[in-house]
Design an enzyme around this catalytic site. Structure first.
Site, mmCIF file in Angstrom:
data_model
loop_
_atom_site.group_PDB
_atom_site.id
_atom_site.type_symbol
_atom_site.label_atom_id
_atom_site.label_comp_id
_atom_site.label_asym_id
_atom_site.label_seq_id
_atom_site.Cartn_x
_atom_site.Cartn_y
_atom_site.Cartn_z
ATOM 1 N N HIS A 196 0.830 -1.206 0.000
ATOM 2 C CA HIS A 196 0.000 0.000 0.000
ATOM 3 C C HIS A 196 0.863 1.254 0.000
ATOM 4 O O HIS A 196 0.442 2.299 -0.518
ATOM 5 C CB HIS A 196 -0.934 0.007 1.211
ATOM 6 C CG HIS A 196 -2.147 -0.848 1.036
ATOM 7 N ND1 HIS A 196 -3.415 -0.437 1.394
ATOM 8 C CD2 HIS A 196 -2.287 -2.099 0.532
ATOM 9 C CE1 HIS A 196 -4.284 -1.400 1.121
ATOM 10 N NE2 HIS A 196 -3.618 -2.426 0.600
ATOM 11 N N ASP A 210 -5.264 -18.116 2.466
ATOM 12 C CA ASP A 210 -4.816 -19.451 2.054
ATOM 13 C C ASP A 210 -5.288 -20.430 3.112
ATOM 14 O O ASP A 210 -4.711 -20.513 4.198
ATOM 15 C CB ASP A 210 -3.284 -19.455 1.918
ATOM 16 C CG ASP A 210 -2.710 -20.837 1.631
ATOM 17 O OD1 ASP A 210 -3.486 -21.813 1.551
ATOM 18 O OD2 ASP A 210 -1.480 -20.937 1.492
#
Length: 343
Positions: free
Chosen positions: A72, A257
């Site tokens: 970011h 995940d």
């Protein structure tokens, strides 16, 4: 004699002008190097590693958080620690952007702690931008990922634009095509975009980011379905159960995940092939012909993923860096030394 004096005066004036021009010319650009602090703060990397590894052991989601903050930061105006600036009563910062509201406090704390330790060792030397870049590499390696070069010598930004992140960063509901456009506009290839997306092998996403896939789903033709049909049915039903109260509690989240959430590996790509991608942007990479070949390649070969991820991360870490008078070495990572520069 008068003519000789005039010639001497003219020569002196030219010499003086030349001297002024030499002194006024800008210094050569600073070159980033992995050894940038070898003389001024030789223990910098070790200090950062000790701090963030300790933080990761106490809070196992730190690695994913630091990686997200790093992305970011770099993707908006470059790797310059502008995302670390805290807003004040007088000025907003990138932290005020909607897309940055969910950036984890543990990640910022890891950088702040590293800066404090470095200021005791070598005050005013190591930039917050370099701390964030090194911390990301340390945590990737610590969680099983590759070790890649991190050139150092970045300066910290002199501004932090609160409007930029929501415009420049990819959102969870973007199409693959739109995300590709964002990356290409910043000089990254489709392959590099897919490789960098592999960082989703760590961390979690809040339910609101994928709720549209599991609740009140409608296909492109407007036809309702129990959930996004590209999802593994068992997985989708499990998410529906886990996120059923997300509107009351927006902190409810799921691992990106599901198979190896705390390990940096290629399982993210394997999951996508199996309908176990959490975000629509993840799963769409399997259906888009521009990205699918790379998903297949990385799912089949962890070594290829590590090599391409390393190259892409090094390239990302060099995007839009500030050097010389374009930046500063902040005394505190969350505040400018003397106030922001008006944009």
């Amino acid at each position: 004699m008068r003519r000789m004096s005039l010639l001497l005066l003219a020569a002196a004036a030219l010499l003086a002008a030349a001297v002024v021009a030499v002194h006024a010319s800008p210094p050569p650009p600073v070159k980033l190097s992995p050894d940038f602090y070898s003389q001024t703060c030789p223990r910098a990397e070790r200090i950062i590693a000790e701090v963030v590894q300790s933080k990761q052991m106490a809070n196992p989601t730190t690695a994913a958080g630091v990686l997200r903050v790093f992305f970011h930061d770099c993707f908006v105006s470059g790797c310059d620690a502008s995302v670390l600036i805290a807003p004040t009563h007088y000025a907003k910062s990138e932290k005020d952007a909607d897309i940055n509201h969910s950036l984890p406090g543990d990640a910022f704390d890891a950088v702040v702690r590293s800066k404090l330790a470095l200021e005791l060792e070598c005050p005013g030397v190591v930039s917050c931008a370099d701390i964030l870049a090194l911390a990301s590499r340390v945590l990737i390696t610590m969680t099983g990922g590759p070790r890649y070069p991190v050139p150092l010598g970045r300066k910290d930004s002199l501004s932090s634009n609160p409007a930029a992140p929501d415009v420049e960063l990819p959102h969870s509901n973007f199409t693959v095509g739109r995300i590709i456009e964002l990356f290409v506009a910043k000089g990254f290839t489709v392959q590099e975009m897919v490789a960098l997306s592999g960082a989703h092998t760590l961390g979690f996403s809040h339910c609101q980011e994928f709720a549209s896939r599991i609740y009140n789903y409608r296909d492109k033709g407007g036809k309702p379905a129990p959930f996004d049909p590209s999802m593994n049915p068992t997985y989708a039903k499990g998410l529906q159960a886990a996120c059923q109260d997300y509107q009351k509690d927006p902190t409810i989240a799921a691992f990106n995940d599901i198979m190896t959430p705390g390990k940096f590996d290629n399982m993210y790509y394997v999951n996508i092939q199996r309908g176990l991608g959490l975000l629509s942007t993840d799963e769409d990479m399997w259906s888009d012909m521009r990205t699918k070949p790379f998903v297949q390649r990385y799912a089949a070969n962890n070594t290829d993923f590590f090599e391409d991820f390393s190259k892409a991360m090094e390239k990302l870490s060099l995007y839009g860096v500030k050097t010389g008078a374009d930046g500063e070495i902040r005394r505190r990572c969350d505040a400018f030394n003397s106030g922001p520069i008006t944009q």
